[in-house]
Motif scaffolding. Structure first.
Motif, PDB file in Angstrom:
ATOM      1  N   LYS A   1      36.684  45.544  57.112  1.00  0.00           N
ATOM      2  CA  LYS A   1      35.688  44.590  56.610  1.00  0.00           C
ATOM      3  C   LYS A   1      36.159  43.149  56.801  1.00  0.00           C
ATOM      4  CE  LYS A   1      33.774  47.705  53.105  1.00  0.00           C
ATOM      5  NZ  LYS A   1      33.758  48.016  51.657  1.00  0.00           N
ATOM      6  N   ASP A   2      37.471  42.927  56.660  1.00  0.00           N
ATOM      7  CA  ASP A   2      38.024  41.579  56.737  1.00  0.00           C
ATOM      8  C   ASP A   2      38.550  41.220  58.121  1.00  0.00           C
ATOM      9  OD1 ASP A   2      37.491  41.208  54.040  1.00  0.00           O
ATOM     10  OD2 ASP A   2      39.447  41.970  53.406  1.00  0.00           O
ATOM     11  N   TYR A   3      38.692  42.214  58.989  1.00  0.00           N
ATOM     12  CA  TYR A   3      39.260  41.984  60.315  1.00  0.00           C
ATOM     13  C   TYR A   3      38.198  42.330  61.355  1.00  0.00           C
ATOM     14  CZ  TYR A   3      42.808  41.970  64.033  1.00  0.00           C
ATOM     15  OH  TYR A   3      43.547  41.682  65.161  1.00  0.00           O
ATOM     16  N   PRO A   4      37.499  41.323  61.888  1.00  0.00           N
ATOM     17  CA  PRO A   4      36.358  41.595  62.778  1.00  0.00           C
ATOM     18  C   PRO A   4      36.736  42.298  64.077  1.00  0.00           C
ATOM     19  CG  PRO A   4      36.898  39.252  62.748  1.00  0.00           C
ATOM     20  CD  PRO A   4      37.691  39.869  61.665  1.00  0.00           C
ATOM     21  N   ASN A   5      37.969  42.120  64.538  1.00  0.00           N
ATOM     22  CA  ASN A   5      38.390  42.756  65.791  1.00  0.00           C
ATOM     23  C   ASN A   5      38.939  44.155  65.539  1.00  0.00           C
ATOM     24  OD1 ASN A   5      37.601  40.493  67.095  1.00  0.00           O
ATOM     25  ND2 ASN A   5      39.595  39.938  67.905  1.00  0.00           N
ATOM     26  N   SER A   6      38.147  44.954  64.848  1.00  0.00           N
ATOM     27  CA  SER A   6      38.548  46.335  64.559  1.00  0.00           C
ATOM     28  C   SER A   6      37.293  47.164  64.343  1.00  0.00           C
ATOM     29  CB  SER A   6      39.437  46.400  63.314  1.00  0.00           C
ATOM     30  OG  SER A   6      38.697  46.030  62.160  1.00  0.00           O
ATOM     31  N   CYS A   7      37.425  48.452  64.496  1.00  0.00           N
ATOM     32  CA  CYS A   7      36.317  49.334  64.153  1.00  0.00           C
ATOM     33  C   CYS A   7      36.859  50.633  63.569  1.00  0.00           C
ATOM     34  CB  CYS A   7      35.401  49.604  65.337  1.00  0.00           C
ATOM     35  SG  CYS A   7      36.079  50.659  66.620  1.00  0.00           S
ATOM     36  N   TYR A   8      36.060  51.226  62.708  1.00  0.00           N
ATOM     37  CA  TYR A   8      36.438  52.445  61.996  1.00  0.00           C
ATOM     38  C   TYR A   8      35.560  53.590  62.483  1.00  0.00           C
ATOM     39  CZ  TYR A   8      36.745  55.792  58.120  1.00  0.00           C
ATOM     40  OH  TYR A   8      36.892  56.931  57.372  1.00  0.00           O
ATOM     41  N   ILE A   9      36.198  54.668  62.917  1.00  0.00           N
ATOM     42  CA  ILE A   9      35.489  55.850  63.401  1.00  0.00           C
ATOM     43  C   ILE A   9      35.948  57.058  62.594  1.00  0.00           C
ATOM     44  CG2 ILE A   9      34.983  57.337  65.388  1.00  0.00           C
ATOM     45  CD1 ILE A   9      34.082  54.503  65.893  1.00  0.00           C
ATOM     46  N   SER A  10      35.021  57.725  61.926  1.00  0.00           N
ATOM     47  CA  SER A  10      35.379  58.973  61.236  1.00  0.00           C
ATOM     48  C   SER A  10      35.174  60.138  62.198  1.00  0.00           C
ATOM     49  CB  SER A  10      34.510  59.166  59.992  1.00  0.00           C
ATOM     50  OG  SER A  10      34.774  60.445  59.424  1.00  0.00           O
ATOM     51  N   LEU A  11      36.175  61.001  62.283  1.00  0.00           N
ATOM     52  CA  LEU A  11      36.094  62.192  63.128  1.00  0.00           C
ATOM     53  C   LEU A  11      35.501  63.377  62.380  1.00  0.00           C
ATOM     54  CD1 LEU A  11      39.607  61.947  64.843  1.00  0.00           C
ATOM     55  CD2 LEU A  11      37.399  61.242  65.785  1.00  0.00           C
ATOM     56  N   PHE A  12      35.116  63.164  61.129  1.00  0.00           N
ATOM     57  CA  PHE A  12      34.597  64.244  60.297  1.00  0.00           C
ATOM     58  C   PHE A  12      33.373  64.887  60.956  1.00  0.00           C
ATOM     59  CE2 PHE A  12      32.661  65.356  55.887  1.00  0.00           C
ATOM     60  CZ  PHE A  12      33.112  66.659  56.016  1.00  0.00           C
ATOM     61  N   GLY A  13      33.504  66.151  61.344  1.00  0.00           N
ATOM     62  CA  GLY A  13      32.396  66.885  61.934  1.00  0.00           C
ATOM     63  C   GLY A  13      32.089  66.558  63.379  1.00  0.00           C
ATOM     64  N   GLN A  14      32.865  65.653  64.000  1.00  0.00           N
ATOM     65  CA  GLN A  14      32.602  65.282  65.398  1.00  0.00           C
ATOM     66  C   GLN A  14      32.866  66.477  66.318  1.00  0.00           C
ATOM     67  OE1 GLN A  14      31.252  62.541  66.358  1.00  0.00           O
ATOM     68  NE2 GLN A  14      32.092  60.731  65.361  1.00  0.00           N
ATOM     69  N   LYS A  15      31.937  66.715  67.249  1.00  0.00           N
ATOM     70  CA  LYS A  15      32.028  67.893  68.109  1.00  0.00           C
ATOM     71  C   LYS A  15      32.491  67.583  69.530  1.00  0.00           C
ATOM     72  CE  LYS A  15      28.513  70.773  65.865  1.00  0.00           C
ATOM     73  NZ  LYS A  15      27.276  71.567  66.077  1.00  0.00           N
ATOM     74  N   ASP A  16      32.310  66.324  69.985  1.00  0.00           N
ATOM     75  CA  ASP A  16      32.691  66.032  71.362  1.00  0.00           C
ATOM     76  C   ASP A  16      33.124  64.578  71.519  1.00  0.00           C
ATOM     77  OD1 ASP A  16      30.269  64.383  72.037  1.00  0.00           O
ATOM     78  OD2 ASP A  16      29.275  66.295  71.640  1.00  0.00           O
ATOM     79  N   ILE A  17      33.851  64.339  72.606  1.00  0.00           N
ATOM     80  CA  ILE A  17      34.392  63.016  72.886  1.00  0.00           C
ATOM     81  C   ILE A  17      33.288  62.018  73.206  1.00  0.00           C
ATOM     82  CG2 ILE A  17      35.710  61.710  74.612  1.00  0.00           C
ATOM     83  CD1 ILE A  17      37.508  62.994  72.584  1.00  0.00           C
ATOM     84  N   LYS A  18      32.227  62.465  73.897  1.00  0.00           N
ATOM     85  CA  LYS A  18      31.158  61.557  74.295  1.00  0.00           C
ATOM     86  C   LYS A  18      30.526  60.869  73.088  1.00  0.00           C
ATOM     87  CE  LYS A  18      27.175  63.089  75.767  1.00  0.00           C
ATOM     88  NZ  LYS A  18      26.142  63.719  76.629  1.00  0.00           N
TER      89      LYS A  18
END
Length: 315
Positions: free
Chosen positions: A40-57
């Motif tokens: 939230k405080d660092y704009p040059n970042s992103c958060y990705i949750s892998l929860f339930g993710q099925k593929d790389i695409k």
């Protein structure tokens, strides 16, 4: 390390020689909270949750969106995102040894970097490694992380509770860990101020002394205490409290109820085993909770009659 130190690790990662970092810690210790606070405080970042993710695409599409749909980047990049996202379906993602080839992501990052006045490190954080879908291979995630980290300026962070990986993934994890991770940080305790942030100062002032007798590792325990307190007070109403029946006693009884049912799995583990055999009635359990969990700290000992109902309400 304590969970709040995650922010310090991530803040220093930009100047670090490490490109691929693992943050390891048990469930409920506060890892996700502090990672999200950082993003939230660092704009040059992103958060990705892998929860339930099925593929790389799907993961890559998520990264694209968060890189290019950033409000600071501008409308023309949002349009470019739409164009590029459509092309994703035409790209053949393949694994060469240990890495995935993702030239398109590199091109987009370079284009974005060129337009931005700043050239800070971009940190991509993958959380919930152990909660990925079984169809998504751990090798693929490691390959993606490795490939991204080879793009100039990108650092990758994996967040995991590896204790909860199944046997097959655990084996793969430890086989590839040395190749896929530059540095591991172990989170062993939640931050000192986490309980008061969850419970609030008034409740914490009442319960802090009692918590010293127990070793809590999961912040969800405090969240459950807070929710039960709110439920009980909403049920009783504000007008019932007086010098003879205090809110503080309700806080203590809710605390005891959660500790007994959640932390101790409904067992009188603080009592001598021989004594337990003769203390299995509900009234005996209430006495046990007062003596062994609340340490006889009620403002009015007669309030323990309400504990019977709070215990029943929760169960």
């Amino acid at each position: 390390m304590k969970a709040n130190e995650i922010i310090d690790v991530l803040e220093k990662l930009g100047q670090s020689s490490y490109n691929r970092v693992l943050i390891e810690g048990e469930w409920g210790i506060g890892k996700t909270k502090y990672v999200e606070d950082f993003t939230k405080d660092y704009p040059n970042s992103c958060y990705i949750s892998l929860f339930g993710q099925k593929d790389i695409k799907t993961i890559i599409q998520d990264i694209y969106f968060k890189l290019i749909a950033n409000d600071d980047i501008g409308g023309k990049f949002k349009k470019r995102y739409t164009d590029m996202a459509g092309k994703l379906n035409k790209i053949d993602f393949s694994i060469y040894g240990f890495s995935l080839t993702i030239p398109l992501l590199g091109d987009i990052y370079k284009a974005m970097e060129k337009e931005l006045s700043q050239k800070d490190t971009y940190i991509i954080i993958f959380d919930d490694l152990e909660r990925k879908h079984e169809e998504l291979g751990l090798k693929e995630i490691f390959g993606l992380s490795d490939s991204l980290s080879k793009i100039k300026g990108i650092k990758t962070v994996l967040i995991a509770a590896t204790k909860h990986l199944d046997a097959d993934n655990e084996s793969i994890f430890f086989d590839y860990k040395e190749k896929a991770i530059d540095r591991t940080y172990f989170i062993e305790k939640y931050s000192d101020n986490a309980p008061v942030e969850i419970l609030g100062e008034e409740v914490w002032e009442t319960l802090s002394g009692l918590t010293e007798f127990f070793s809590f590792k999961n912040l969800r325990t405090f969240q459950k205490i807070k929710l039960l307190i709110l439920e009980v007070i909403n049920t009783l109403g504000q007008n019932v409290f007086s010098d003879k029946f205090t809110k503080e006693d309700v806080y203590r009884m809710c605390f005891a109820t959660i500790v007994f049912n959640v932390e101790h799995n409904g067992k009188m583990i603080l009592m001598d085993e021989k004594m337990r055999r003769y203390s299995e009635s509900e009234s005996a359990i209430v006495d046990y909770m007062c003596a062994y969990i609340m340490k006889n700290s009620l403002d009015n000992s007669m309030s323990k009659s309400v504990l019977f109902h709070i215990k029943r309400l929760y169960e």
